[in-house]
Motif scaffolding. Structure first.
Motif, PDB file in Angstrom:
ATOM      1  N   MET A 268       3.216   2.530  26.665  1.00 41.09           N
ATOM      2  CA  MET A 268       2.787   1.686  25.558  1.00 41.09           C
ATOM      3  C   MET A 268       3.828   1.776  24.442  1.00 41.09           C
ATOM      4  O   MET A 268       4.341   2.838  24.147  1.00 41.09           O
ATOM      5  N   ASP A 269       4.072   0.649  23.806  1.00 43.21           N
ATOM      6  CA  ASP A 269       5.003   0.581  22.691  1.00 43.21           C
ATOM      7  C   ASP A 269       4.242   0.920  21.400  1.00 43.21           C
ATOM      8  O   ASP A 269       3.574   0.057  20.821  1.00 43.21           O
ATOM      9  N   LEU A 270       4.331   2.182  20.975  1.00 42.54           N
ATOM     10  CA  LEU A 270       3.578   2.627  19.792  1.00 42.54           C
ATOM     11  C   LEU A 270       4.031   1.937  18.515  1.00 42.54           C
ATOM     12  O   LEU A 270       3.219   1.676  17.627  1.00 42.54           O
ATOM     13  N   LYS A 271       5.314   1.615  18.429  1.00 41.61           N
ATOM     14  CA  LYS A 271       5.812   0.922  17.237  1.00 41.61           C
ATOM     15  C   LYS A 271       5.128  -0.441  17.111  1.00 41.61           C
ATOM     16  O   LYS A 271       4.656  -0.813  16.034  1.00 41.61           O
ATOM     17  N   LEU A 272       5.039  -1.173  18.210  1.00 35.94           N
ATOM     18  CA  LEU A 272       4.368  -2.464  18.208  1.00 35.94           C
ATOM     19  C   LEU A 272       2.872  -2.309  17.941  1.00 35.94           C
ATOM     20  O   LEU A 272       2.270  -3.096  17.208  1.00 35.94           O
ATOM     21  N   PHE A 273       2.259  -1.275  18.514  1.00 36.74           N
ATOM     22  CA  PHE A 273       0.847  -0.992  18.292  1.00 36.74           C
ATOM     23  C   PHE A 273       0.559  -0.790  16.803  1.00 36.74           C
ATOM     24  O   PHE A 273      -0.346  -1.406  16.237  1.00 36.74           O
ATOM     25  N   PHE A 274       1.341   0.075  16.155  1.00 43.28           N
ATOM     26  CA  PHE A 274       1.103   0.365  14.742  1.00 43.28           C
ATOM     27  C   PHE A 274       1.476  -0.813  13.838  1.00 43.28           C
ATOM     28  O   PHE A 274       0.863  -1.013  12.794  1.00 43.28           O
ATOM     29  N   MET A 275       2.459  -1.608  14.255  1.00 38.84           N
ATOM     30  CA  MET A 275       2.801  -2.786  13.477  1.00 38.84           C
ATOM     31  C   MET A 275       1.637  -3.784  13.508  1.00 38.84           C
ATOM     32  O   MET A 275       1.234  -4.308  12.467  1.00 38.84           O
ATOM     33  N   ALA A 276       1.058  -4.013  14.691  1.00 36.38           N
ATOM     34  CA  ALA A 276      -0.088  -4.924  14.802  1.00 36.38           C
ATOM     35  C   ALA A 276      -1.272  -4.379  14.012  1.00 36.38           C
ATOM     36  O   ALA A 276      -1.952  -5.129  13.294  1.00 36.38           O
ATOM     37  N   PHE A 277      -1.525  -3.074  14.132  1.00 42.43           N
ATOM     38  CA  PHE A 277      -2.632  -2.475  13.390  1.00 42.43           C
ATOM     39  C   PHE A 277      -2.435  -2.653  11.887  1.00 42.43           C
ATOM     40  O   PHE A 277      -3.344  -3.095  11.171  1.00 42.43           O
ATOM     41  N   GLY A 278      -1.266  -2.308  11.400  1.00 45.35           N
ATOM     42  CA  GLY A 278      -0.992  -2.378   9.959  1.00 45.35           C
ATOM     43  C   GLY A 278      -1.084  -3.795   9.422  1.00 45.35           C
ATOM     44  O   GLY A 278      -1.683  -4.035   8.367  1.00 45.35           O
ATOM     45  N   MET A 279      -0.511  -4.747  10.160  1.00 48.90           N
ATOM     46  CA  MET A 279      -0.543  -6.137   9.697  1.00 48.90           C
ATOM     47  C   MET A 279      -1.968  -6.675   9.644  1.00 48.90           C
ATOM     48  O   MET A 279      -2.368  -7.293   8.656  1.00 48.90           O
ATOM     49  N   LEU A 280      -2.742  -6.431  10.688  1.00 50.05           N
ATOM     50  CA  LEU A 280      -4.110  -6.943  10.709  1.00 50.05           C
ATOM     51  C   LEU A 280      -5.010  -6.219   9.723  1.00 50.05           C
ATOM     52  O   LEU A 280      -5.866  -6.832   9.094  1.00 50.05           O
ATOM     53  N   PHE A 281      -4.805  -4.918   9.570  1.00 49.90           N
ATOM     54  CA  PHE A 281      -5.608  -4.169   8.609  1.00 49.90           C
ATOM     55  C   PHE A 281      -5.380  -4.717   7.202  1.00 49.90           C
ATOM     56  O   PHE A 281      -6.336  -4.980   6.465  1.00 49.90           O
ATOM     57  N   LEU A 282      -4.129  -4.916   6.843  1.00 53.02           N
ATOM     58  CA  LEU A 282      -3.825  -5.439   5.506  1.00 53.02           C
ATOM     59  C   LEU A 282      -4.274  -6.891   5.352  1.00 53.02           C
ATOM     60  O   LEU A 282      -4.772  -7.275   4.299  1.00 53.02           O
ATOM     61  N   ALA A 283      -4.115  -7.691   6.406  1.00 54.34           N
ATOM     62  CA  ALA A 283      -4.497  -9.107   6.329  1.00 54.34           C
ATOM     63  C   ALA A 283      -6.007  -9.273   6.176  1.00 54.34           C
ATOM     64  O   ALA A 283      -6.470 -10.191   5.503  1.00 54.34           O
ATOM     65  N   GLU A 284      -6.788  -8.404   6.798  1.00 56.76           N
ATOM     66  CA  GLU A 284      -8.237  -8.525   6.748  1.00 56.76           C
ATOM     67  C   GLU A 284      -8.857  -7.882   5.511  1.00 56.76           C
ATOM     68  O   GLU A 284     -10.000  -8.166   5.180  1.00 56.76           O
ATOM     69  N   MET A 285      -8.119  -7.018   4.826  1.00 53.61           N
ATOM     70  CA  MET A 285      -8.653  -6.344   3.642  1.00 53.61           C
ATOM     71  C   MET A 285      -8.916  -7.385   2.547  1.00 53.61           C
ATOM     72  O   MET A 285      -8.012  -8.050   2.078  1.00 53.61           O
ATOM     73  N   GLY A 286     -10.181  -7.553   2.206  1.00 56.89           N
ATOM     74  CA  GLY A 286     -10.558  -8.515   1.173  1.00 56.89           C
ATOM     75  C   GLY A 286     -10.553  -9.949   1.680  1.00 56.89           C
ATOM     76  O   GLY A 286     -10.685 -10.877   0.905  1.00 56.89           O
ATOM     77  N   ASP A 287     -10.395 -10.127   2.985  1.00 60.09           N
ATOM     78  CA  ASP A 287     -10.334 -11.460   3.571  1.00 60.09           C
ATOM     79  C   ASP A 287     -11.742 -11.969   3.872  1.00 60.09           C
ATOM     80  O   ASP A 287     -12.731 -11.262   3.691  1.00 60.09           O
ATOM     81  N   LYS A 288     -11.823 -13.173   4.384  1.00 54.62           N
ATOM     82  CA  LYS A 288     -13.114 -13.808   4.646  1.00 54.62           C
ATOM     83  C   LYS A 288     -13.985 -12.999   5.588  1.00 54.62           C
ATOM     84  O   LYS A 288     -15.193 -12.985   5.440  1.00 54.62           O
ATOM     85  N   THR A 289     -13.374 -12.304   6.547  1.00 53.07           N
ATOM     86  CA  THR A 289     -14.169 -11.503   7.484  1.00 53.07           C
ATOM     87  C   THR A 289     -14.878 -10.375   6.748  1.00 53.07           C
ATOM     88  O   THR A 289     -16.075 -10.165   6.925  1.00 53.07           O
ATOM     89  N   GLN A 290     -14.141  -9.654   5.933  1.00 46.73           N
ATOM     90  CA  GLN A 290     -14.734  -8.543   5.190  1.00 46.73           C
ATOM     91  C   GLN A 290     -15.777  -9.067   4.207  1.00 46.73           C
ATOM     92  O   GLN A 290     -16.847  -8.466   4.058  1.00 46.73           O
ATOM     93  N   LEU A 291     -15.498 -10.189   3.575  1.00 47.73           N
ATOM     94  CA  LEU A 291     -16.468 -10.762   2.636  1.00 47.73           C
ATOM     95  C   LEU A 291     -17.721 -11.252   3.354  1.00 47.73           C
ATOM     96  O   LEU A 291     -18.830 -11.116   2.834  1.00 47.73           O
ATOM     97  N   ALA A 292     -17.558 -11.799   4.560  1.00 52.05           N
ATOM     98  CA  ALA A 292     -18.720 -12.236   5.337  1.00 52.05           C
ATOM     99  C   ALA A 292     -19.594 -11.046   5.709  1.00 52.05           C
ATOM    100  O   ALA A 292     -20.821 -11.098   5.597  1.00 52.05           O
ATOM    101  N   VAL A 293     -18.970  -9.953   6.144  1.00 48.18           N
ATOM    102  CA  VAL A 293     -19.729  -8.739   6.491  1.00 48.18           C
ATOM    103  C   VAL A 293     -20.428  -8.199   5.252  1.00 48.18           C
ATOM    104  O   VAL A 293     -21.609  -7.848   5.291  1.00 48.18           O
ATOM    105  N   PHE A 294     -19.720  -8.146   4.148  1.00 49.83           N
ATOM    106  CA  PHE A 294     -20.288  -7.672   2.888  1.00 49.83           C
ATOM    107  C   PHE A 294     -21.515  -8.503   2.508  1.00 49.83           C
ATOM    108  O   PHE A 294     -22.565  -7.964   2.156  1.00 49.83           O
ATOM    109  N   THR A 295     -21.380  -9.824   2.632  1.00 48.36           N
ATOM    110  CA  THR A 295     -22.477 -10.722   2.285  1.00 48.36           C
ATOM    111  C   THR A 295     -23.676 -10.523   3.204  1.00 48.36           C
ATOM    112  O   THR A 295     -24.822 -10.474   2.744  1.00 48.36           O
ATOM    113  N   LEU A 296     -23.421 -10.392   4.509  1.00 47.58           N
ATOM    114  CA  LEU A 296     -24.525 -10.181   5.448  1.00 47.58           C
ATOM    115  C   LEU A 296     -25.260  -8.870   5.173  1.00 47.58           C
ATOM    116  O   LEU A 296     -26.492  -8.817   5.221  1.00 47.58           O
ATOM    117  N   VAL A 297     -24.516  -7.814   4.873  1.00 49.56           N
ATOM    118  CA  VAL A 297     -25.156  -6.517   4.601  1.00 49.56           C
ATOM    119  C   VAL A 297     -25.974  -6.586   3.315  1.00 49.56           C
ATOM    120  O   VAL A 297     -27.085  -6.062   3.252  1.00 49.56           O
TER     121      VAL A 297
END
Length: 100
Positions: A1-30
């Motif tokens: 497994m390419d760990l560099k690619l793994f962590f790059m995908a994780f970091g990009m998606l984690f930052l992109a989703e922080m405060g994004d519509k997905t997180q706000l939708a979950v917050f609203t549902l809860v």
């Protein structure tokens, strides 16, 4: 497994989703249903499936559809969902303002 690619995908998606519509939708549902565990599990499964679809079909689709068109379609869909959420929220907000 390419760990560099793994962590790059994780970091990009984690930052992109922080405060994004997905997180706000979950917050609203809860806040609405007060049941965080089933909402967390459902949202997690949805994110896994959406990411799987993106990973499996992203390269194939990009062979036939230019990136600019994909970005345009994503933007239109994002705005459309935002308008739908606003339309759904307005009656509740007006009701709350009438009580205050």
């Amino acid at each position: 497994m390419d760990l560099k690619l793994f962590f790059m995908a994780f970091g990009m998606l984690f930052l992109a989703e922080m405060g994004d519509k997905t997180q706000l939708a979950v917050f609203t549902l809860v806040t609405q249903y007060k049941k965080p565990l089933p909402i967390f599990l459902g949202a997690s499964l949805a994110l896994v499936l959406v990411t799987l679809i993106g990973a499996l079909f992203g390269e194939v689709v990009s062979r036939y559809v230019p990136t600019a068109y994909l970005k345009l379609a994503a933007g239109i869909l994002f705005v459309g969902i935002g308008i739908f959420v606003l339309i759904e929220a307005v009656p509740g907000v007006l009701h709350q303002l009438g009580r205050g």
